[in-house]
Design a protein around this motif. Structure first.
Motif: not given
Length: 143
Positions: A7-29
């Protein structure tokens, strides 16, 4: 679990996130795909927050690689879900099969089940990374 849906995750909408959402990132490296991070930030209009963020969040991404402890993944899923708002999207991002750090297909599924979650079929989210959406047992699809 073996077949990956292209699938093409072109603009991140496919993640289900919306404008204004706070997204937490875990285990960044330093091996993460910054283009995924940038697309999520462009979509939400917010910078990603890290594991130390101490308020509720609207979505979660967890970067996961083979060689990391499966029990740690289950614990991370539980910790992330504890701060995730109701029905907020949660994704585990893993290197694609054949790439360095690609986990066995059953690893994420097993860790998700241990944490009380269902793992969806992996989706291609970038050239080198797949995304696996997690849902709490008993939760329906939000799409």
């Amino acid at each position: 679990m073996c077949n990956v849906i292209e699938t093409a995750f072109q603009n991140a909408e496919e993640f289900g996130f919306r404008s204004g959402d706070i997204v937490q990132e875990w285990l960044w490296d330093d091996d993460v795909d910054d283009s995924i991070r940038e697309k999520i930030e462009q979509l939400t209009g917010e910078e990603l927050v890290d594991e130390d963020y101490d308020s509720a969040v609207d979505g979660v991404i967890i970067w996961w690689r083979d060689g990391d402890d499966e029990d740690e993944l289950a614990d991370t899923i539980v910790d992330a879900y504890a701060v995730l708002g109701d029905d907020g999207p949660m994704w585990v991002l893993c290197p694609k099969p054949g790439r360095e750090g690609a986990p066995n297909a059953s690893t994420v599924q097993s860790a998700a089940q241990t944490a009380g979650m269902n793992a969806a079929t992996p989706l291609t989210v970038s050239k080198d990374w797949n995304g696996i959406q997690l849902r709490a047992f008993g939760k329906g699809s939000s799409h």
